[in-house]
Design a protein around this motif. Structure first.
Motif, mmCIF file in Angstrom:
data_model
loop_
_atom_site.group_PDB
_atom_site.id
_atom_site.type_symbol
_atom_site.label_atom_id
_atom_site.label_comp_id
_atom_site.label_asym_id
_atom_site.label_seq_id
_atom_site.Cartn_x
_atom_site.Cartn_y
_atom_site.Cartn_z
ATOM 1 N N VAL A 142 0.842 -1.202 0.000
ATOM 2 C CA VAL A 142 0.000 0.000 0.000
ATOM 3 C C VAL A 142 0.878 1.254 0.000
ATOM 4 O O VAL A 142 0.688 2.170 -0.810
ATOM 5 C CB VAL A 142 -0.957 0.008 1.221
ATOM 6 N N ALA A 197 4.011 1.601 -0.886
ATOM 7 C CA ALA A 197 4.745 1.702 -2.160
ATOM 8 C C ALA A 197 3.837 2.297 -3.234
ATOM 9 O O ALA A 197 4.267 3.143 -4.039
ATOM 10 C CB ALA A 197 5.253 0.321 -2.585
ATOM 11 N N THR A 198 2.580 1.895 -3.240
ATOM 12 C CA THR A 198 1.636 2.396 -4.249
ATOM 13 C C THR A 198 1.286 3.862 -3.988
ATOM 14 O O THR A 198 1.225 4.663 -4.925
ATOM 15 C CB THR A 198 0.344 1.532 -4.229
ATOM 16 N N GLU A 252 4.243 5.891 -5.171
ATOM 17 C CA GLU A 252 4.362 5.907 -6.635
ATOM 18 C C GLU A 252 3.274 6.774 -7.275
ATOM 19 O O GLU A 252 3.555 7.603 -8.145
ATOM 20 C CB GLU A 252 4.279 4.470 -7.163
ATOM 21 N N GLU A 253 2.040 6.586 -6.833
ATOM 22 C CA GLU A 253 0.930 7.351 -7.419
ATOM 23 C C GLU A 253 1.051 8.847 -7.088
ATOM 24 O O GLU A 253 0.735 9.688 -7.912
ATOM 25 C CB GLU A 253 -0.414 6.799 -6.914
ATOM 26 N N SER A 254 1.511 9.156 -5.871
ATOM 27 C CA SER A 254 1.637 10.553 -5.476
ATOM 28 C C SER A 254 2.712 11.265 -6.293
ATOM 29 O O SER A 254 2.549 12.416 -6.695
ATOM 30 C CB SER A 254 1.984 10.664 -3.982
ATOM 31 N N GLU A 281 1.330 12.010 -9.653
ATOM 32 C CA GLU A 281 0.354 13.103 -9.642
ATOM 33 C C GLU A 281 0.950 14.416 -9.152
ATOM 34 O O GLU A 281 0.247 15.420 -9.042
ATOM 35 C CB GLU A 281 -0.834 12.733 -8.739
ATOM 36 N N LEU A 285 2.045 15.145 -6.129
ATOM 37 C CA LEU A 285 1.695 15.501 -4.753
ATOM 38 C C LEU A 285 2.962 15.590 -3.892
ATOM 39 O O LEU A 285 3.878 14.792 -4.041
ATOM 40 C CB LEU A 285 0.757 14.450 -4.145
ATOM 41 N N ILE A 333 -6.761 0.583 -2.628
ATOM 42 C CA ILE A 333 -6.648 1.987 -2.211
ATOM 43 C C ILE A 333 -7.766 2.740 -2.914
ATOM 44 O O ILE A 333 -7.796 2.819 -4.145
ATOM 45 C CB ILE A 333 -5.269 2.571 -2.585
ATOM 46 N N TYR A 364 -8.804 6.046 -2.387
ATOM 47 C CA TYR A 364 -8.316 7.352 -2.865
ATOM 48 C C TYR A 364 -7.112 7.810 -2.045
ATOM 49 O O TYR A 364 -6.851 7.319 -0.944
ATOM 50 C CB TYR A 364 -9.415 8.424 -2.861
ATOM 51 N N ILE A 365 -6.393 8.758 -2.649
ATOM 52 C CA ILE A 365 -5.252 9.396 -1.971
ATOM 53 C C ILE A 365 -5.515 10.901 -2.028
ATOM 54 O O ILE A 365 -5.780 11.435 -3.109
ATOM 55 C CB ILE A 365 -3.921 9.088 -2.714
#
Lengths: 250, 138
Positions: free
Chosen positions: B10, B12-13, B16-18, B21, B23, B130, B132-133
Motif C-alpha cells: 500500500v 509503495a503504491t 508511486e501514485e503521489s 500526480e 503531490l 486503495i 483514494y489518496i
C-alpha cells in the motif's frame, strides 16, 4: 486521486528483487513432464550449489510437492510468507493452503491467487527461482509474462503431433512478446526421430536436447535421492550444463 | 504478519501514485479491505504507519491519516445464482487461516449453501484496494 488501486501490483518486483534468474517451465499440453522437469531442475541446480526456489503456479493441479515428497511443512509468517526450505529448495505452492481439497478456480481467481502469492512471498536471495506453470497459454502463463517480467522460458514438448502443435503456439506467443526462451526439451522419446527438431526449425529457438521415455521414473516420484540418481536427472544436468541459455559456471 | 507485506504494498503504491500526480504532501488515504482477506486491521494500521515512516522519500507522509473500510464478502453461486455472505459459512480456524493467506482458496472449503457447487464468484469483499489518496501538490 480517486480510483481503486490494487497495491499488490507495486510490490511484486521488490519481492523478486533478490532473485538473479527466473525460469518458467512451460509447454503446450499436460502430462509432458513440465512439473517433473521443474522439480528435477530445481534439485539439480541446488545440488550444484546454487540457491534455488521452486514456485508451483499450477494452482488447480499442483504436483511438484508430490514429485519432491514434500509434506508436513508450512510457510512461516514473518511480515509476509517465508517459504519453507525443503531439500535445500525454498518451496512455495498453494497446496499449503488448499491441502488435499480440490480448488476449482476460474480465470480471475487464478490471477488473484497468483498475485497474492507473488505479493506476500518473501524469497530473500536466490540464484534461481524455478516456476512450474500449467499447460498452454491460459491465465497463469499470461500472468507469469505480465508479472514475472524477467522470466526466461524453458519449453517442454514430446514427440507427439498433438503436443507440438500447441508448443508451436506457445513459442510463437513468447517470441511475439519478446520473452526470452532458453530452449526446448523434447521429452519422452520412444524412438529415434528428428521431425520435432525439423518442425521447430522455422522458430528461432535452441533445441536443448532429448530425454528418452524413462519407464522407471514413476518409482522415483516422492523420493529425492532416487530422482537425483535417475537417467532423467542425469540428462537434465547434462542439458543444463551444456546449454548456453543457462550459462552456468561448471 | 501477512498484514505487513500488504501494508508495504500500500505504501509503495501511495508513494508511486503521489509522485505521478505531483503531490508533495499526503493528507489522507482511504483503504478498502475485503472481509475475505481476514485482516487484523489494528496490525495493518500499525504496519502502515511504521512503514510510512521508513519509506518516506521526501513526500510528507507523516501527517497522513488513514481511513479503512471493511467490505463484507458476498459470494454468488455460478450454477444456481444463490447469494450468501462469507461470515455465514462457518469455516474452522485452519480454513480461516488458509483463506487469510490466499483468499481464493475459499473455493477449496466453501460450497454453495443451496446447490453445493464450488463454482461461485466473489461478488465483493475480496482484496485490499486503495480507494483514494488526498494531498496537496506543487
Amino acid at each position: 486521486m480517486e480510483t481503486a488501486m490494487d497495491p499488490r501490483l507495486n510490490i511484486i518486483d521488490k519481492r523478486l528483487a533478490g532473485i538473479k534468474r527466473l525460469i518458467a517451465v512451460s509447454g503446450g499440453k499436460g502430462g509432458i513432464g513440465k512439473s517433473l522437469t521443474a522439480s528435477v531442475l530445481a534439485l539439480t541446480l541446488s545440488k550444484m550449489g546454487y540457491r534455488v526456489g521452486l514456485l508451483d503456479l499450477d494452482l488447480s493441479a499442483p504436483s511438484t510437492h508430490v514429485i519432491l515428497g514434500i509434506k508436513d511443512v508450512y510457510p512461516e509468517e514473518e511480515k509476509g510468507i517465508i517459504p519453507p526450505e525443503v531439500h535445500h529448495i525454498k518451496f512455495m505452492s498453494i497446496v499449503y493452503f488448499t491441502r488435499d481439497n480440490p480448488a476449482p478456480l476460474r480465470g480471475i481467481d487464478i490471477s488473484n491467487a497468483m498475485l497474492e502469492l507473488l505479493a506476500v512471498t518473501r524469497w530473500g536471495s536466490l540464484d534461481f527461482l524455478i516456476v512450474d506453470t500449467p499447460p498452454g497459454i491460459g491465465d497463469a502463463t499470461m500472468d507469469v509474462i505480465r508479472w514475472l517480467r524477467r522470466a526466461e522460458f524453458l519449453v517442454m514438448t514430446t514427440p507427439s503431433k498433438v503436443a507440438l502443435e500447441t508448443v508451436k503456439k506457445v513459442i510463437k506467443m513468447l517470441t511475439e512478446l519478446n520473452v526470452p526462451i532458453i530452449g526446448v526439451i523434447e521429452n519422452m522419446k520412444m524412438e529415434k526421430s528428428s521431425w520435432v527438431k525439423h518442425d521447430l526449425k522455422e522458430f528461432n529457438v535452441s533445441i536443448l536436447g532429448e530425454i528418452d521415455f524413462d519407464i522407471t521414473i514413476e518409482g522415483s516420484i516422492g523420493d529425492v535421492n532416487k530422482l537425483l540418481e535417475s537417467d532423467f536427472a542425469a540428462i537434465i544436468k547434462e542439458l543444463v550444463l551444456k546449454s548456453s541459455g543457462f550459462d552456468l559456471k561448471t | 504478519m501477512h498484514e505487513w507485506s500488504l501494508a508495504e504494498a500500500v505504501i509503495a503504491t501511495v508513494i508511486e501514485e503521489s509522485i505521478k500526480e505531483g503531490l508533495e504532501e499526503i493528507t489522507k488515504i482511504k483503504i478498502k479491505i475485503g472481509e475475505l482477506q481476514q485482516m487484523d486491521t489494528e496490525i495493518f494500521e500499525f504496519a502502515l504507519n511504521e512503514i510510512a515512516k521508513v519509506q518516506d522519500v521526501g513526500l510528507l507522509l507523516s501527517e497522513m491519516r488513514i481511513e479503512m473500510e471493511t467490505e463484507r464478502a458476498i459470494l454468488k453461486c455460478g450454477v444456481c445464482g444463490k447469494e450468501w455472505a462469507f461470515d455465514e459459512t462457518g469455516l474452522g480456524e485452519e480454513e480461516y487461516e488458509a483463506v487469510h493467506f490466499a483468499p481464493e482458496v475459499a473455493h477449496a472449503y466453501i460450497r454453495c449453501p443451496s446447490c453445493k457447487s464450488p463454482d461461485f464468484e466473489i461478488v465483493q469483499g475480496r482484496g485490499v484496494l486503495i480507494d483514494y489518496i488526498k494531498g496537496s501538490g506543487k
